[in-house]
Design a protein around this motif. Structure first.
Motif, PDB file in Angstrom:
ATOM      1  N   MET A 115       0.841  -1.152   0.000  1.00 61.43           N
ATOM      2  CA  MET A 115       0.000   0.000   0.000  1.00 61.43           C
ATOM      3  C   MET A 115       0.895   1.226   0.000  1.00 61.43           C
ATOM      4  N   VAL A 116       0.592   2.151  -0.867  1.00 66.47           N
ATOM      5  CA  VAL A 116       1.325   3.410  -0.947  1.00 66.47           C
ATOM      6  C   VAL A 116       0.332   4.538  -0.700  1.00 66.47           C
ATOM      7  N   GLY A 120       2.626  -8.064   2.325  1.00 66.04           N
ATOM      8  CA  GLY A 120       3.032  -9.430   2.035  1.00 66.04           C
ATOM      9  C   GLY A 120       2.846  -9.774   0.559  1.00 66.04           C
ATOM     10  N   PRO A 121       3.358 -10.924   0.158  1.00 66.61           N
ATOM     11  CA  PRO A 121       3.346 -11.284  -1.259  1.00 66.61           C
ATOM     12  C   PRO A 121       1.953 -11.541  -1.834  1.00 66.61           C
ATOM     13  N   ASP A 122       0.982 -11.892  -1.010  1.00 68.83           N
ATOM     14  CA  ASP A 122      -0.368 -12.170  -1.507  1.00 68.83           C
ATOM     15  C   ASP A 122      -1.310 -10.973  -1.408  1.00 68.83           C
ATOM     16  N   ALA A 123      -0.837  -9.863  -0.865  1.00 76.46           N
ATOM     17  CA  ALA A 123      -1.685  -8.684  -0.695  1.00 76.46           C
ATOM     18  C   ALA A 123      -1.821  -7.944  -2.029  1.00 76.46           C
TER      19      ALA A 123
END
Length: 57
Positions: free
Chosen positions: A1-2, A31-34
């Motif tokens: 998230m940015v 994380g990698p799945d987000a």
């Protein structure tokens, strides 16, 4: 998230652990799945508040 938070007049931006009375940017790795999420918030007066919560297992 940015997150890119910009307050032109009076107010406060709280993005994750940073607090400012103007503009700020922040990022959070979920994380990698987000999924990828970008928030651009512009405000004249008021408060922008972005935080994360942990999901109970």
């Amino acid at each position: 998230m940015v997150v890119d938070a910009d307050i032109e007049g009076a107010g406060e931006a709280r993005v994750f652990d940073a607090r400012t009375d103007g503009s700020t940017e922040g990022a959070h790795d979920g994380g990698p799945d987000a999924p990828e999420l970008t928030i651009n918030a512009d405000l004249l007066f008021g408060e922008i508040y972005v935080h994360t919560e942990e999901v109970a297992a």
